[in-house]
Enzyme design. Sequence first.
Site, PDB file in Angstrom:
ATOM      1  N   ARG A   1      -4.098   1.062   9.139  1.00  0.00           N
ATOM      2  CA  ARG A   1      -4.514   1.051   7.735  1.00  0.00           C
ATOM      3  C   ARG A   1      -5.785   0.222   7.580  1.00  0.00           C
ATOM      4  O   ARG A   1      -5.881  -0.919   8.035  1.00  0.00           O
ATOM      5  CB  ARG A   1      -3.400   0.441   6.865  1.00  0.00           C
ATOM      6  CG  ARG A   1      -3.779   0.176   5.402  1.00  0.00           C
ATOM      7  CD  ARG A   1      -3.855   1.450   4.601  1.00  0.00           C
ATOM      8  NE  ARG A   1      -4.289   1.204   3.232  1.00  0.00           N
ATOM      9  CZ  ARG A   1      -3.497   0.898   2.206  1.00  0.00           C
ATOM     10  NH1 ARG A   1      -2.191   0.778   2.397  1.00  0.00           N
ATOM     11  NH2 ARG A   1      -3.983   0.731   0.997  1.00  0.00           N
TER      12      ARG A   1
ATOM     13  N   ASP B   1       4.710  -0.111   0.093  1.00  0.00           N
ATOM     14  CA  ASP B   1       4.761  -0.906  -1.135  1.00  0.00           C
ATOM     15  C   ASP B   1       6.181  -1.354  -1.428  1.00  0.00           C
ATOM     16  O   ASP B   1       7.137  -0.579  -1.237  1.00  0.00           O
ATOM     17  CB  ASP B   1       4.266  -0.084  -2.336  1.00  0.00           C
ATOM     18  CG  ASP B   1       2.778   0.188  -2.286  1.00  0.00           C
ATOM     19  OD1 ASP B   1       2.036  -0.715  -1.864  1.00  0.00           O
ATOM     20  OD2 ASP B   1       2.363   1.302  -2.670  1.00  0.00           O
TER      21      ASP B   1
ATOM     22  N   ASP C   1       0.839   3.643   3.862  1.00  0.00           N
ATOM     23  CA  ASP C   1       0.899   2.771   2.689  1.00  0.00           C
ATOM     24  C   ASP C   1       2.343   2.340   2.501  1.00  0.00           C
ATOM     25  O   ASP C   1       3.246   3.186   2.386  1.00  0.00           O
ATOM     26  CB  ASP C   1       0.396   3.521   1.453  1.00  0.00           C
ATOM     27  CG  ASP C   1       0.259   2.607   0.240  1.00  0.00           C
ATOM     28  OD1 ASP C   1       0.132   1.386   0.431  1.00  0.00           O
ATOM     29  OD2 ASP C   1       0.291   3.118  -0.898  1.00  0.00           O
TER      30      ASP C   1
ATOM     31  N   ARG D   1      -5.384   6.994   3.136  1.00  0.00           N
ATOM     32  CA  ARG D   1      -4.900   5.954   4.046  1.00  0.00           C
ATOM     33  C   ARG D   1      -3.941   6.540   5.080  1.00  0.00           C
ATOM     34  O   ARG D   1      -3.235   7.530   4.811  1.00  0.00           O
ATOM     35  CB  ARG D   1      -4.242   4.791   3.302  1.00  0.00           C
ATOM     36  CG  ARG D   1      -2.917   5.031   2.615  1.00  0.00           C
ATOM     37  CD  ARG D   1      -2.945   5.775   1.301  1.00  0.00           C
ATOM     38  NE  ARG D   1      -3.927   5.303   0.358  1.00  0.00           N
ATOM     39  CZ  ARG D   1      -3.664   4.373  -0.577  1.00  0.00           C
ATOM     40  NH1 ARG D   1      -2.465   3.829  -0.654  1.00  0.00           N
ATOM     41  NH2 ARG D   1      -4.595   4.037  -1.444  1.00  0.00           N
TER      42      ARG D   1
END
Length: 387
Positions: A83, A97, A95, A92
Amino acid sequence: MLTAYIGIGANLGARGETMRAALRRVAELSSVYVEQVSHFYETPPWGKTDQPSFLNAAARISLDGAPHELLGELQRIEHELGRVRHEHWGARTIDLDILHIEGVTYADGGLTLPHPYLTERAFVLVPLAEIAPDLMVHGQSAAAWLDAADTEGIVRARELSEPYPVELIAACDEEGGIGRAGQLLTDCPEDMVHFFKETPVFKWSMLTFKKVGLVDSAKYTKFFKKQFQCPTFEDLRLPLVVTATNLLNGKVQYFSKGELIQPLIASSALPPYFSPVRIGDSLYCDGGLLNNFPIEPLKDRCDRIIGSFVNPLETITEKELSNSFQFMQRIYNITMDGNYNRKFKKCDYLLLHNLSNVGVLDTKKLDQAFEYGYEQTITKLADLSVS
């Protein structure tokens, strides 16, 4: 112990494999236990729309640690998987989160919980509602937020999301697939190819003159120990059953406990080329002599049995019997064909691959065999998951 939810996404490179690799690394964190992973979903880009479509998923984890510590680990995994942060909402490779932690509200130092865009993003709500429809966020359930969201363009992907799709593996030889550090291919599928490339099949120094066979199987011990850091079956991440043939009593032997390396070598000691391997008071060779499709150890231990077979019996030409090894292999395949068909019926799912053009000891076609087998299996397992 906290219950947390993670969002996973990618739109560059081998999206599915990168996401599975990320999930495997999350699962290896000492403070985390991965409880459930949603299916993968194809989703249109959000925020910045002139970029490739995404794969997205969500995972529920148990967390024994602080939210900021988890954030740091997720960012480390992102970095390890390539990344690069150069554009807000841009493309990307991966990812990760933190979407929500039950009972936790947080807003400090780059981390806000619940995630500030959680209820606005359909690509987050679809996989999240799949695994936690009753999760309450800002006074409404995830399912309720999803009902109000625009899900146009979001479809379930034909891509396997399970980070560890196999719960029990039965193998008749080392091709059953044990990766570096005994991870059973959980770190990266290329481990199997790496092992075969690093391990010589024939070298003059490995020939035997005092044992039966042409190559001394005992000399492979150092190569196996270098690749497989787990000394016992119990040290492996996933259960494994290895099949070998006991040459003294003429019976099949299933190894699943105790010392690991010697059963692995024995299971791949194909006679008459490789010498038998001594384990205890007996001598063992390739388990395929008596059981080249070992589903018996899986009976009553798995909900579903998925068989994979690469040696279908087909008509060949005379040119394909140009040496003694090809002749012996052909006789063996003909002899075993009836036994295979009987066992196929006991599988819940059967994956048939035609690799007849790749010989058992053909090292020149390793990459070809790997690419074919990996892509075919991922596709077929994804089809099973969708159905």
